[in-house]
Each structure stands twice: as structure tokens, then as C-alpha cells.
Design an enzyme around this catalytic site. Structure first.
Site, PDB file in Angstrom:
ATOM      1  N   HIS A 301      -5.251 -24.273   3.218  1.00  0.00           N
ATOM      2  CA  HIS A 301      -6.041 -23.559   2.218  1.00  0.00           C
ATOM      3  C   HIS A 301      -5.536 -22.115   2.167  1.00  0.00           C
ATOM      4  O   HIS A 301      -5.436 -21.458   3.195  1.00  0.00           O
ATOM      5  CB  HIS A 301      -7.523 -23.593   2.630  1.00  0.00           C
ATOM      6  CG  HIS A 301      -8.464 -23.037   1.603  1.00  0.00           C
ATOM      7  ND1 HIS A 301      -8.504 -21.693   1.278  1.00  0.00           N
ATOM      8  CD2 HIS A 301      -9.417 -23.631   0.841  1.00  0.00           C
ATOM      9  CE1 HIS A 301      -9.434 -21.496   0.360  1.00  0.00           C
ATOM     10  NE2 HIS A 301      -9.999 -22.655   0.079  1.00  0.00           N
ATOM     11  N   HIS A 344     -14.691 -18.703   9.369  1.00  0.00           N
ATOM     12  CA  HIS A 344     -14.008 -17.465   9.736  1.00  0.00           C
ATOM     13  C   HIS A 344     -14.984 -16.319   9.961  1.00  0.00           C
ATOM     14  O   HIS A 344     -16.144 -16.372   9.583  1.00  0.00           O
ATOM     15  CB  HIS A 344     -12.973 -17.074   8.677  1.00  0.00           C
ATOM     16  CG  HIS A 344     -13.534 -16.676   7.348  1.00  0.00           C
ATOM     17  ND1 HIS A 344     -14.169 -17.544   6.513  1.00  0.00           N
ATOM     18  CD2 HIS A 344     -13.526 -15.482   6.704  1.00  0.00           C
ATOM     19  CE1 HIS A 344     -14.534 -16.932   5.399  1.00  0.00           C
ATOM     20  NE2 HIS A 344     -14.171 -15.672   5.491  1.00  0.00           N
ATOM     21  N   GLU A 350     -18.777  -9.737   2.563  1.00  0.00           N
ATOM     22  CA  GLU A 350     -18.712 -10.560   1.368  1.00  0.00           C
ATOM     23  C   GLU A 350     -20.095 -10.756   0.740  1.00  0.00           C
ATOM     24  O   GLU A 350     -20.967 -11.401   1.328  1.00  0.00           O
ATOM     25  CB  GLU A 350     -18.116 -11.932   1.699  1.00  0.00           C
ATOM     26  CG  GLU A 350     -16.739 -11.869   2.345  1.00  0.00           C
ATOM     27  CD  GLU A 350     -16.266 -13.216   2.848  1.00  0.00           C
ATOM     28  OE1 GLU A 350     -17.027 -14.200   2.703  1.00  0.00           O
ATOM     29  OE2 GLU A 350     -15.164 -13.285   3.402  1.00  0.00           O
ATOM     30  N   TYR A 359     -20.787 -24.478  -5.728  1.00  0.00           N
ATOM     31  CA  TYR A 359     -19.733 -23.904  -4.897  1.00  0.00           C
ATOM     32  C   TYR A 359     -19.326 -24.932  -3.850  1.00  0.00           C
ATOM     33  O   TYR A 359     -20.184 -25.487  -3.150  1.00  0.00           O
ATOM     34  CB  TYR A 359     -20.224 -22.621  -4.233  1.00  0.00           C
ATOM     35  CG  TYR A 359     -19.221 -21.970  -3.324  1.00  0.00           C
ATOM     36  CD1 TYR A 359     -17.964 -21.610  -3.788  1.00  0.00           C
ATOM     37  CD2 TYR A 359     -19.529 -21.706  -1.989  1.00  0.00           C
ATOM     38  CE1 TYR A 359     -17.026 -21.019  -2.962  1.00  0.00           C
ATOM     39  CE2 TYR A 359     -18.607 -21.100  -1.151  1.00  0.00           C
ATOM     40  CZ  TYR A 359     -17.355 -20.768  -1.640  1.00  0.00           C
ATOM     41  OH  TYR A 359     -16.432 -20.178  -0.808  1.00  0.00           O
ATOM     42  N   HIS A 374     -22.474 -12.371   3.661  1.00  0.00           N
ATOM     43  CA  HIS A 374     -21.868 -12.603   4.962  1.00  0.00           C
ATOM     44  C   HIS A 374     -21.189 -11.299   5.367  1.00  0.00           C
ATOM     45  O   HIS A 374     -20.139 -10.937   4.842  1.00  0.00           O
ATOM     46  CB  HIS A 374     -20.865 -13.762   4.902  1.00  0.00           C
ATOM     47  CG  HIS A 374     -21.485 -15.049   4.470  1.00  0.00           C
ATOM     48  ND1 HIS A 374     -20.922 -15.878   3.527  1.00  0.00           N
ATOM     49  CD2 HIS A 374     -22.647 -15.634   4.840  1.00  0.00           C
ATOM     50  CE1 HIS A 374     -21.697 -16.936   3.347  1.00  0.00           C
ATOM     51  NE2 HIS A 374     -22.751 -16.804   4.137  1.00  0.00           N
ATOM     52  N   HIS A 380     -19.092 -17.454   9.317  1.00  0.00           N
ATOM     53  CA  HIS A 380     -19.630 -18.249   8.218  1.00  0.00           C
ATOM     54  C   HIS A 380     -18.575 -19.265   7.799  1.00  0.00           C
ATOM     55  O   HIS A 380     -17.449 -19.251   8.276  1.00  0.00           O
ATOM     56  CB  HIS A 380     -20.048 -17.372   7.035  1.00  0.00           C
ATOM     57  CG  HIS A 380     -18.969 -16.466   6.533  1.00  0.00           C
ATOM     58  ND1 HIS A 380     -18.591 -15.308   7.175  1.00  0.00           N
ATOM     59  CD2 HIS A 380     -18.178 -16.530   5.438  1.00  0.00           C
ATOM     60  CE1 HIS A 380     -17.624 -14.702   6.509  1.00  0.00           C
ATOM     61  NE2 HIS A 380     -17.344 -15.442   5.447  1.00  0.00           N
TER      62      HIS A 380
END
Length: 448
Positions: A301, A344, A350, A359, A374, A380
Site C-alpha cells: 500500500h 501506524h 490527522e 471509507y 488521530h 490507529h
């Protein structure tokens, strides 16, 4: 530059825009109103006044110098005198670290309902987080606007920050000194610091998000090895052509946000009286559906930064004061890969909103119009259901459709306001979405 017709939202009127990002534009609403070959003639045509609006210090390097020349019916000093301080209890500015006693945690909110009482774009602003210092011109604030009434004879000027407006429900018309823009869900608009404007409803009501950027102005991120194309392309940004409002004898006011506080002055005419202008310090709109995402086509990703639409740089290279990041429709094709965003912890903070759809990392509990926070170094990632699905799904090409989420990402820790902490729509059990991520390790090789 020639004008191009472009409809960002469906309306009875088709507005005219000029394409491009960071260009030096020129436009006039009346023929000959824009001086040629000079900025400040002894007498301007039509009896107009010449006035410069500067978004950067005069001595900034040419590549960073932002200014526009406006030719208006009255100089703006006639628009705003004898201010009185007023209270806007729901619109907060940084720093406000001690506004809330909410313990440190990951946070998520359901959509905030639009109240029944009359609220316009100013009185309907609700601050969720702040960070940095508005006086120090660093950091940002995230807001939700809840609007059920147009601004008619009220006008607003934010001297603290440029404003990135992200509609989620309902279309709006933004009438600035330099022209008009119409945006709805799936569009954004940016209003420069210090520019007067008002917001009118196109639909019955409107809700959306605002990033108040205290730092350097938003610009397009460098593409690096991506090369010359993709992400947000400059030609898709639209700047309005000159349009003026000639109104006299009104019972109006100008509200200015300055130094984190609010002030108002009475006005008997419209300050949106600019007949012609030229320069590069401009408002603009952008259709998020024209963003061309780039992703992995073999494995892993990619970093979420690859979805950056706009970035407001800081004095530290590669570290943004604010990034505006978009997660739109896209194909997932990576092999042997956990495809949603990974778990991460991040030095950046964020703030996320959902414009429409689902989402992929939070298929349950994150609703359009909702938001999450976050913060710096708080872990998270996908909830349990998203993890289990992504870990066991057949890895064939999959298209994420009818989805649009975004992030306001900043290098500063974001502090939650008392208003946001006490909202009934704050999810007290948000952290439960990770509760089912049980230990799978048993020391046996090959166990997955």
C-alpha cells in the site's frame, strides 16, 4: 488568459472561470476598466480606485510573491472603520490547549445535525480542533459549518488565515471581491487570507468542513518521481472572473477575524465592488473528481501522502504545515498485499472527514458528514472487520466506488475544543472498533 466556462455545481446560472493554478490572471467586468501597461494610473477609468492586496511580504522571492491589483468603486478603507469587538463563542483560534479536559484518545464523531435556528456561514461555524498559533502564522484549525441562511448584507474577512472550504451537504455560492464561485459536495474552494466575501445558499441548507490555514498558502505538491502528470492538475483549478455588487443604502456589516478575535463595523454599501483586477493572489475552486490518484500496481500500500491535493509548506523542507489529502474512487490491484491503510503511528496529526460513501478502513461507524481525529503518535488503523476482510479476501482487481474521504494533516498536535468534546454525536465507544483484534501468534511457523 482567456476565460473558460465551467459548471462546478448545477445552478440556474453558469458562471465563468479562468483555468490554472498559480497563474497571473487578469479580468474585467466592464470594458476598459483594467489599466494596461501600468498598475496605478493617475486616474482610473470609470472613476475607480486602484488598490493592491498583498498576500506575501513585498520582498518575497518572485516565485513566492503573491499580490493582486483591484480596481474598485471605493478603496477598502471606506468599507471598514470604527470596529467593535464581538463574541463568536463557537469559532475558536489557536492556541486553545486547555479548552477541553477530554483525556488523550482516538476520537470520532457522527454528523452534526444542522440546527433549526438561523445560522449563516459565520454564525454557523463550529471549531473542532486547533493547533499552532494564529498570531505566529503557524498551524491550523478544523471546523464544521452548519448553514441554513444566506449572508445578504453581512460580509466576512479572515485576516488570520486562508480558508479551505469542503462542502459535504448542500451547494453554496461564494461571492468574493474578485468574483463568484459555486461549489457543492465533491468540490472545494480556497479563499485567501484578508479577502472579503459572503456565502449564499443554493440549496435549502448546507454542511461542510473548513481548514483554517494560519501558515504559508496552499500550493500544489511536488510530484517527484511521479513526473509531469496525475494528482491534481493545474488546469482543473478555476479562478472566478471579475463580478461586482453595486448596492447602496444597506444596513450591513463587515465582520473581520483578526488575532483570534472578531470585530464588526457597520457598512451602508457592498464592499464587493471590484470591477476589474489582475494578479496571482486569488480565490479558486476545484472539482475533486478531477483528481487523478496514483497507487501501487504490484505490491504494498503506498504512503497516504501520495493522495495529497494541496500542501501548505512550513520552514522545514518536506514537513507540511497542512496537507489536504483525498481518498477518492480508485482501483486496488496489489498482489499479496494488505490493501487498506496499514496500522501506524505518525508524527503528523490527522483530522479526517467523509464526504460520501464508505471509507475502506472503517466500513462501519464512520458516516458521511462525520469526522475523526488521530493525533500525533496515537496508533490507529483499520477496524477489526476491515482487517479480517482484507486479510482473507480473494486478491483480484477491486474498485472502490462512490467514496470520498479526506484528511487535514498537520505537523502540530491538534487540540480538541470544549464544543467538540461535549458534542452528543461524539462516539464514546470509538476505540471498541479495534477491540476484536485478538492475538493470533502461537509460535508455530507458517501460521497466518
Amino acid at each position: 488568459m482567456s476565460a473558460q466556462r465551467r459548471v462546478l455545481t448545477e445552478s440556474a446560472e453558469t458562471l465563468t472561470y479562468m483555468p490554472g493554478f498559480g497563474n497571473d490572471f487578469e479580468t474585467e467586468a466592464l470594458p476598459g476598466a483594467l489599466p494596461q501597461g501600468m498598475n496605478s494610473p493617475q486616474k482610473c477609468d470609470y472613476g475607480l480606485y486602484a488598490e493592491q492586496l498583498s498576500g506575501s511580504p513585498f520582498t518575497a522571492p518572485r516565485t513566492e510573491n503573491e499580490r493582486s491589483w483591484l480596481y474598485r468603486m471605493r478603496p477598502s478603507v471606506r468599507h471598514a472603520t470604527k470596529f467593535q469587538r464581538i463574541d463568536m463563542p463557537y469559532w475558536r483560534s489557536a492556541p486553545c490547549k486547555d479548552d477541553s479536559e477530554l483525556p488523550l484518545q482516538q476520537l470520532r464523531w457522527d454528523p452534526i445535525p444542522i440546527p433549526e435556528g438561523p445560522l449563516d456561514f459565520i454564525t454557523g461555524m463550529r471549531t473542532i480542533t486547533t493547533c499552532g498559533d494564529s498570531d505566529g502564522q503557524a498551524g491550523m484549525a478544523s471546523h464544521v459549518y452548519l448553514v441554513n441562511r444566506s449572508m445578504d448584507t453581512d460580509y466576512f474577512n479572515n485576516a488570520d488565515a486562508e480558508m479551505l472550504i469542503v462542502p459535504q451537504e448542500g451547494a453554496i455560492r461564494i461571492f468574493t471581491e474578485m468574483g463568484r464561485m459555486e461549489i457543492g459536495p465533491g468540490d472545494i474552494a480556497v479563499i485567501p487570507r484578508g479577502m472579503m466575501f459572503k456565502v449564499e445558499l443554493i440549496d435549502a441548507a448546507a454542511r461542510g468542513y473548513v481548514c483554517e490555514n494560519y501558515g504559508g498558502t496552499f500550493t500544489l505538491p511536488d510530484r517527484g518521481p511521479i513526473g509531469a502528470n496525475c494528482l491534481a492538475n493545474p488546469r482543473d483549478f478555476k479562478t472566478p472572473v471579475a463580478a461586482y455588487e453595486d448596492r447602496e443604502g444597506i444596513d450591513g456589516r463587515i465582520v473581520i477575524k483578526w488575532g483570534g478575535s472578531f470585530h464588526q463595523a457597520a457598512i451602508d454599501h457592498s464592499p464587493l465592488d471590484v470591477v476589474a483586477w489582475h494578479g496571482n493572489y486569488v480565490p479558486y475552486a476545484y472539482d475533486l473528481r478531477t483528481f487523478s490518484p496514483v497507487g501501487a500496481i504490484l505490491f504494498d500500500h503506498p504512503d497516504p501522502s501520495i493522495f495529497t491535493v494541496l500542501t501548505a509548506p512550513s520552514e522545514t523542507p518536506g514537513t507540511a504545515n497542512v496537507d489536504f489529502i483525498l481518498f477518492p474512487d480508485r482501483w486496488l490491484v496489489a498482489e499479496n498485499t494488505f490493501r487498506p491503510p496499514w496500522y501506524h503511528r505518525n508524527i503528523m496529526s490527522e483530522f479526517m472527514g467523509l464526504i460520501l460513501g464508505v471509507y475502506d478502513a472503517k466500513p462501519e461507524g464512520f458516516k458521511p458528514g462525520g469526522m475523526s481525529l488521530h493525533n500525533c503518535m496515537l496508533p490507529h488503523g483499520p477496524d477489526r472487520d476491515a482487517f479480517e476482510h482484507a486479510s482473507n479476501a480473494e486478491l483480484k482487481p477491486e474498485k472502490l466506488e462512490n467514496t470520498m474521504a479526506f484528511m487535514f494533516e498537520t505537523r502540530f498536535p491538534q487540540h480538541v475544543t470544549r464544543y467538540a468534546a461535549n458534542l452528543e454525536v461524539r462516539q464514546d465507544n470509538y476505540a471498541d472498533c479495534w477491540r476484536g483484534l485478538e492475538r493470533k501468534f502461537d509460535g508455530t511457523p507458517g501460521i497466518k
